[in-house]
Design a protein around this motif. Structure first.
Motif, PDB file in Angstrom:
ATOM      1  N   GLN A 163       4.562   8.904  30.789  1.00  0.00           N
ATOM      2  CA  GLN A 163       3.477   7.985  30.465  1.00  0.00           C
ATOM      3  C   GLN A 163       3.377   7.747  28.956  1.00  0.00           C
ATOM      4  O   GLN A 163       2.980   6.666  28.514  1.00  0.00           O
ATOM      5  CB  GLN A 163       2.150   8.542  30.981  1.00  0.00           C
ATOM      6  N   LEU A 164       3.766   8.740  28.157  1.00  0.00           N
ATOM      7  CA  LEU A 164       3.749   8.589  26.702  1.00  0.00           C
ATOM      8  C   LEU A 164       4.635   7.433  26.249  1.00  0.00           C
ATOM      9  O   LEU A 164       4.314   6.716  25.289  1.00  0.00           O
ATOM     10  CB  LEU A 164       4.231   9.873  26.025  1.00  0.00           C
ATOM     11  N   TYR A 165       5.749   7.242  26.938  1.00  0.00           N
ATOM     12  CA  TYR A 165       6.725   6.232  26.544  1.00  0.00           C
ATOM     13  C   TYR A 165       6.408   4.893  27.207  1.00  0.00           C
ATOM     14  O   TYR A 165       6.692   3.835  26.626  1.00  0.00           O
ATOM     15  CB  TYR A 165       8.129   6.736  26.862  1.00  0.00           C
ATOM     16  N   ALA A 190      -4.531   9.779  14.018  1.00  0.00           N
ATOM     17  CA  ALA A 190      -4.127  10.104  15.386  1.00  0.00           C
ATOM     18  C   ALA A 190      -3.571  11.518  15.467  1.00  0.00           C
ATOM     19  O   ALA A 190      -3.847  12.253  16.424  1.00  0.00           O
ATOM     20  CB  ALA A 190      -3.084   9.094  15.878  1.00  0.00           C
ATOM     21  N   ASP A 229       3.307   3.910  27.640  1.00  0.00           N
ATOM     22  CA  ASP A 229       2.199   3.433  26.810  1.00  0.00           C
ATOM     23  C   ASP A 229       2.570   3.308  25.335  1.00  0.00           C
ATOM     24  O   ASP A 229       1.773   2.802  24.543  1.00  0.00           O
ATOM     25  CB  ASP A 229       1.006   4.387  26.936  1.00  0.00           C
ATOM     26  N   ASP A 230       3.744   3.792  24.955  1.00  0.00           N
ATOM     27  CA  ASP A 230       4.212   3.773  23.563  1.00  0.00           C
ATOM     28  C   ASP A 230       3.246   4.517  22.641  1.00  0.00           C
ATOM     29  O   ASP A 230       2.912   4.059  21.547  1.00  0.00           O
ATOM     30  CB  ASP A 230       4.405   2.332  23.088  1.00  0.00           C
ATOM     31  N   THR A 231       2.833   5.707  23.081  1.00  0.00           N
ATOM     32  CA  THR A 231       1.871   6.519  22.321  1.00  0.00           C
ATOM     33  C   THR A 231       2.460   7.869  21.916  1.00  0.00           C
ATOM     34  O   THR A 231       1.723   8.815  21.664  1.00  0.00           O
ATOM     35  CB  THR A 231       0.595   6.754  23.150  1.00  0.00           C
ATOM     36  N   TRP A 232       3.743   7.963  21.828  1.00  0.00           N
ATOM     37  CA  TRP A 232       4.428   9.229  21.582  1.00  0.00           C
ATOM     38  C   TRP A 232       4.460   9.626  20.103  1.00  0.00           C
ATOM     39  O   TRP A 232       4.651  10.791  19.770  1.00  0.00           O
ATOM     40  CB  TRP A 232       5.880   9.129  22.081  1.00  0.00           C
ATOM     41  N   GLN A 233       4.273   8.689  19.190  1.00  0.00           N
ATOM     42  CA  GLN A 233       4.506   8.956  17.772  1.00  0.00           C
ATOM     43  C   GLN A 233       3.640  10.080  17.193  1.00  0.00           C
ATOM     44  O   GLN A 233       4.171  10.967  16.493  1.00  0.00           O
ATOM     45  CB  GLN A 233       4.322   7.662  16.957  1.00  0.00           C
ATOM     46  N   PRO A 234       2.310  10.114  17.423  1.00  0.00           N
ATOM     47  CA  PRO A 234       1.506  11.178  16.810  1.00  0.00           C
ATOM     48  C   PRO A 234       1.883  12.578  17.271  1.00  0.00           C
ATOM     49  O   PRO A 234       1.847  13.532  16.473  1.00  0.00           O
ATOM     50  CB  PRO A 234       0.068  10.824  17.223  1.00  0.00           C
ATOM     51  N   LEU A 247      -1.733   6.508  11.828  1.00  0.00           N
ATOM     52  CA  LEU A 247      -0.950   7.577  12.432  1.00  0.00           C
ATOM     53  C   LEU A 247      -1.499   8.939  12.032  1.00  0.00           C
ATOM     54  O   LEU A 247      -1.586   9.864  12.852  1.00  0.00           O
ATOM     55  CB  LEU A 247       0.515   7.447  12.022  1.00  0.00           C
TER      56      LEU A 247
END
Length: 412
Positions: free
Chosen positions: A22-24, A6, A26-31, A3
């Motif tokens: 698209q962030l949610y 990233a 792809d589940d790429t929202w954390q960073p 993390l």
């Protein structure tokens, strides 16, 4: 990639826009949120598909907005509760999109159905249905956990709350999806706001028939009867009628169903926690709270500033759109220890933002907790060996963090 790596690879905070669905998907929202919490916790995004908005990303700042309804309004007249404004002329009116005092009296009309005594009365029915659903699942075959378990259980619960015709109960699931769908999603049930409101009007027509039956009958303990006989709800406008029904359907469905799916996925990804649960079934209530935090089924709630205000040193102007990102507040390491880890025996498992807070705290939180608790109690009672056998398919939304498909298999 860790993390931290990233986060380090991200662009400067002044270019970050966390509103992209698209962030949610792809589940790429954390960073992105980790960088905002660290460098700019109340962040202004001047340009997005939804217009300019403020992102509130830390736990305590979200609570400050949530609890100050005098400054931060939920009213549909100034924008409502989502980052996306309602189409002009078709505001969705319901008590979650109201401020006091009207919010208070409208909410009070329906809250008895999820009061302690009624929950106690419903528990045996929920347990029996959960047992029947679990016993009816295939063994040694792949099936969609989302549809066969999460949607089925929550739809049956909705039908009970409304005393809705049982054979038509899947209409409730469909209307829930219509109400919250992102029309840009490839698999959206409607592809325009016009189509959305046409379907919701059809929903209103169906419910009008049930309403007309119950308004002329003695009051009963179901949501339609409560609204039909409620002093402040019996004469709702058509927009209020449709909006209130949509709120109750979505609120009674999406949060619980997506947490049911998210819980199975989290346990699959953390087999040590699965084992911990099997060894100590008394951890189920803690598991439920941790799952709701970790999944965070409602990604955000929006408010609109009704006056100028200062928040975390930032000047908020009257009329500004202020978005509380629950997914970020629930991962705030300044408040929650190891927030990115799924830990079912936390010291403070109920310390999360997933139900909101203050006057807008989820009215059905105790019912959701009970449904989730019973599901895991019944799974453990049967010692079901459930595997997730492929990647999930998430929904395209910046409002609800949900699932379309979660392939599962139960060993015989």
């Amino acid at each position: 990639m860790s993390l931290q790596h990233a986060i380090d690879d991200l662009p400067p905070t002044d270019t970050i826009d966390v509103s992209d669905p698209q962030l949610y998907l792809d589940d790429t929202w954390q960073p992105l949120f980790a960088r905002l919490r660290r460098e700019d916790p109340v962040h202004f995004c001047p340009d997005s598909p939804y217009g300019p908005y403020w992102s509130v990303t830390r736990y305590d700042d979200i609570m400050a907005v949530e609890l100050n309804h005098a400054v931060y309004s939920s009213s549909s007249e100034v924008g409502g509760i989502q980052i996306a404004d309602s189409p002009l002329g078709r505001d969705v009116v319901s008590f979650i999109r109201m401020d006091p005092p009207l919010h208070t009296v409208r909410r009070r009309t329906v809250s008895p159905i999820v009061g302690p005594s009624n929950l106690a009365n419903m528990e045996a029915t929920i347990r029996e249905r959960t047992a029947n659903v679990l016993d009816g699942l295939p063994r040694n075959e792949t099936f969609n956990w989302v549809d066969s378990v999460s949607i089925e259980l929550t739809t049956m619960m909705l039908a009970t709350l409304f005393d809705f015709p049982w054979e038509d109960r899947r209409k409730l699931t469909y209307w829930s999806d219509v109400a919250v769908a992102n029309i840009a999603a490839p698999d959206a049930p409607v592809r325009s706001d016009e189509a959305r409101f046409a379907e919701l009007d059809r929903m209103g027509q169906y419910f009008s028939r049930l309403w007309n039956e119950r308004v002329n009958a003695p009051p009963k303990f179901d949501l339609i009867s409560m609204l039909a006989h409620g002093e402040t709800t019996r004469n709702m406008t058509p927009a209020e009628f449709v909006g209130t029904l949509a709120l109750l359907i979505v609120g009674g469905n999406d949060t619980t169903r997506n947490t049911m799916s998210g819980g199975l996925l989290a346990l699959h990804q953390n087999p040590d926690q699965w084992q911990k649960l099997r060894v100590n079934p008394a951890l189920v209530p803690s598991l439920v709270a941790e799952t709701i935090r970790y999944q965070t089924p409602v990604i955000h709630m929006r408010r609109t500033a009704s006056t100028d205000a200062l928040l975390c040193g930032k000047q908020i102007r009257k009329g500004d759109k202020v978005v509380m990102w629950y997914v970020s507040g629930n991962r705030d390491d300044g408040v929650i220890e190891q927030p990115d880890a799924f830990i079912i025996d936390r010291a403070k498992p109920r310390q999360h933002l997933s139900y909101g807070a203050g006057i807008h705290r989820c009215v059905g939180d105790r019912l959701a907790d009970m449904q989730l608790r019973i599901l895991w109690e019944e799974i453990l009672k049967r010692d079901l060996q459930i595997e997730v056998v492929g990647p999930p398919q998430r929904i395209y939304s910046n409002f609800l963090r949900g699932f379309r498909y979660l392939p599962a298999r139960i060993k015989a």
